[in-house]
Design an enzyme around this catalytic site. Structure first.
Site, PDB file in Angstrom:
ATOM      1  N   ASN A   1       0.806  -1.222   0.000  1.00  0.00           N
ATOM      2  CA  ASN A   1       0.000   0.000   0.000  1.00  0.00           C
ATOM      3  C   ASN A   1       0.842   1.276   0.000  1.00  0.00           C
ATOM      4  O   ASN A   1       0.510   2.253  -0.666  1.00  0.00           O
ATOM      5  CB  ASN A   1      -0.986  -0.006   1.175  1.00  0.00           C
ATOM      6  CG  ASN A   1      -0.303  -0.097   2.516  1.00  0.00           C
ATOM      7  OD1 ASN A   1       0.755  -0.687   2.668  1.00  0.00           O
ATOM      8  ND2 ASN A   1      -0.926   0.483   3.534  1.00  0.00           N
TER       9      ASN A   1
ATOM     10  N   GLU B   1       4.331  -3.683  12.551  1.00  0.00           N
ATOM     11  CA  GLU B   1       3.338  -2.623  12.343  1.00  0.00           C
ATOM     12  C   GLU B   1       2.216  -3.265  11.557  1.00  0.00           C
ATOM     13  O   GLU B   1       2.358  -3.570  10.369  1.00  0.00           O
ATOM     14  CB  GLU B   1       3.978  -1.452  11.578  1.00  0.00           C
ATOM     15  CG  GLU B   1       3.175  -0.174  11.692  1.00  0.00           C
ATOM     16  CD  GLU B   1       2.269   0.039  10.504  1.00  0.00           C
ATOM     17  OE1 GLU B   1       1.056  -0.261  10.650  1.00  0.00           O
ATOM     18  OE2 GLU B   1       2.734   0.494   9.460  1.00  0.00           O
TER      19      GLU B   1
ATOM     20  N   CYS C   1      -3.061   1.612   6.703  1.00  0.00           N
ATOM     21  CA  CYS C   1      -3.244   1.159   8.083  1.00  0.00           C
ATOM     22  C   CYS C   1      -3.770   2.295   8.946  1.00  0.00           C
ATOM     23  O   CYS C   1      -4.525   2.073   9.890  1.00  0.00           O
ATOM     24  CB  CYS C   1      -1.938   0.611   8.637  1.00  0.00           C
ATOM     25  SG  CYS C   1      -0.555   1.776   8.555  1.00  0.00           S
TER      26      CYS C   1
ATOM     27  N   GLU D   1       8.280   2.379  15.014  1.00  0.00           N
ATOM     28  CA  GLU D   1       9.081   2.912  13.932  1.00  0.00           C
ATOM     29  C   GLU D   1       8.946   4.431  13.989  1.00  0.00           C
ATOM     30  O   GLU D   1       8.182   4.961  14.779  1.00  0.00           O
ATOM     31  CB  GLU D   1       8.610   2.364  12.579  1.00  0.00           C
ATOM     32  CG  GLU D   1       8.868   0.866  12.437  1.00  0.00           C
ATOM     33  CD  GLU D   1       8.593   0.330  11.048  1.00  0.00           C
ATOM     34  OE1 GLU D   1       9.327  -0.579  10.620  1.00  0.00           O
ATOM     35  OE2 GLU D   1       7.641   0.804  10.401  1.00  0.00           O
TER      36      GLU D   1
END
Length: 475
Positions: free
Chosen positions: A145, A243, A277, A455
């Protein structure tokens, strides 16, 4: 594939086609990698680590920065390639490339901050040092994505910290990643420091995560796959960040700037065709302003132009694959079967060209049952369920009723409400009166089934450095 600074074919001689989601045409082909190529890439990274980890922090940062400057000069080329393999509008691809370059520069600027510490000990004839050393070979597993941005969040801190990397892009979006690796070599990155293997995750992904020489795994993707990655990495006690998926709620209070909130909801849901996300995936609106807000939201949604990413008029491109489109359609159909009403969208657009791509109209749902799939699952596409709520307590209770906890947001002018939401929303990141934007300067990650570790931000470097305690006797 790109291994040890060379272009490598697969020993299987098999290839994978990369398709343009807008029209189904083949953009290019890449090798269908095997375990042999994974082993070769990890070995190359392992050998390169011995020298790269001893290069000064300043020189490492300068080499990375040269690569960034080279990509800056060719960012239009990168953006066009990204649109063709991923499907997003060209403007969004340019934004992604800019975000990637900003993040890489951010970590080069952090290079001078890499330092250890001196420790006073109870025995005055001794003192302690804490060294922070690179870990070794790192695996970077990147989804389709945001394939460039999410590559940067991994290789930026990894390379500056002195690690080497084997990156595995999604099978459907490997081209821009390979181009980045090529440009980094052109800028002077030593062979083997950054390698790219291509192929199905079920074949080479598992092999990469489980390889005994891989000491650090950074994975971004869906939650179920993340659980498998954690299981495999756990067998080798590897450093790990995950993640994963999200079902981000947005709360609109009765004192909110409704125009700003409607922009936040529309852009937050339908950017990248909702395939993010961090996308707004559930919307809770106070009852007293519900009608006014929905009028604003619907006006914006209905103006969203759907089309191929290379068309400058397009505001929402196709979904990435037909499988992804069918999944979102099934989730919407499930909600409708349980009593939901479709205010707009919910179908594939008609007309010339749309039959060749994976298009779906932006969709807004109301009166959605809480046992619907759009509530229980992550909706990775352009469908937004909306609920009326009486107050902030009800909104927070509904927002937290999810296995996910990646992001959440609230629109309000009341600082007390903002603080309550920030503290009580079960999410790794909370935005107040803002779009869901992941800033490189801020730590990013989720709670519950949305992930593990962080992150972005200076904190990301901690996951690429191993602390080592040293005691020195002087007496």
């Amino acid at each position: 594939m790109f291994i040890a600074g060379e272009w490598i074919e697969s020993k299987s001689n098999a290839a994978m086609e990369v398709k343009n989601p807008a029209n189904g045409e083949t953009v290019d082909t890449v090798p269908r990698g095997t375990v042999d190529e994974v082993n070769a890439a990890v070995d190359a990274a392992h050998d390169a680590f011995k020298k790269w980890s001893r290069v000064s922090v300043e020189e490492r940062a300068n080499i990375v920065l040269k690569g960034v400057d080279l990509m800056e000069a060719r960012k239009d080329e990168l953006a066009l390639l990204l649109t063709r393999e991923q499907g997003k509008p060209l403007g969004e691809s340019k934004n992604e490339i800019d975000h990637f370059l900003h993040g890489m520069r951010f970590y080069t600027r952090l290079a001078p901050t890499l330092r250890g510490s001196y420790v006073n000990l109870p025995d005055t004839t001794m003192y302690g040092l804490v060294l922070r050393q690179p870990i070794g070979v790192c695996a970077a597993i990147v989804p389709w994505n945001f394939p460039v941005t999410l590559l940067g969040t991994k290789i930026g801190p990894a390379l500056v910290a002195g690690n080497t990397v084997v990156a595995k892009p999604a099978s459907t979006t490997p081209l821009t990643t390979l181009k980045v690796a090529e440009m980094m070599k052109e800028a002077g990155l030593p062979d083997g420091v950054l390698n790219v293997v291509t192929g199905p995750g079920s074949q080479i992904g598992d092999a990469l995560v489980g390889h005994p020489r891989v000491r650090r795994v950074a994975f971004t993707g869906e939650t179920e796959t993340g659980k498998r990655v954690a299981e495999i990495a756990g067998r080798g006690i590897k450093r790990l960040t995950l993640e994963l998926g999200g079902s981000d709620p947005l709360i609109v209070c009765d004192d909110a700037d409704l125009k700003r909130a409607s922009v936040g909801a529309a852009v937050g849901r339908f950017y990248n065709a909702g395939q993010a996300c961090l996308a707004v995936k559930r919307l809770y609106v106070f009852d007293s302003i519900y009608e006014e807000f929905m009028d604003m939201l619907m006006a914006r949604v209905k103006k969203t132009t759907v089309g191929p990413g290379e068309n400058p008029q397009t505001r929402m491109g196709p979904l990435h694959t037909n499988v992804q489109r069918e999944e979102v359609e099934a989730q919407v159909a499930d909600a409708v079967s349980k009593g939901a009403k479709v205010l707009t969208g919910g179908k594939r657009p008609g007309g010339d060209g749309f039959d060749k791509g994976f298009y779906l109209e932006p969709t807004v749902l109301t009166e959605v049952s809480l046992d619907s799939r759009v509530v229980k699952e992550e909706v990775f596409g352009p469908a937004l369920p909306v609920w009326r709520v009486k107050d902030l307590d009800e909104a927070i209770e509904l927002a937290n009723n999810s296995p996910y906890g990646l992001g959440a947001s609230i629109f309000t002018r009341d600082l007390v409400r903002a603080r309550v939401a920030a503290e009580r929303l079960e999410a790794g990141n909370v935005w107040v009166n803002s779009l869901h934007i992941g800033f490189d300067e801020m730590p990013f990650g989720g709670v519950k089934e949305s992930g593990l570790g962080r992150e972005h931000g200076p904190e990301a470097l901690d996951y690429y450095l191993e602390p080592k305690g040293v005691v020195i006797a002087t007496g």
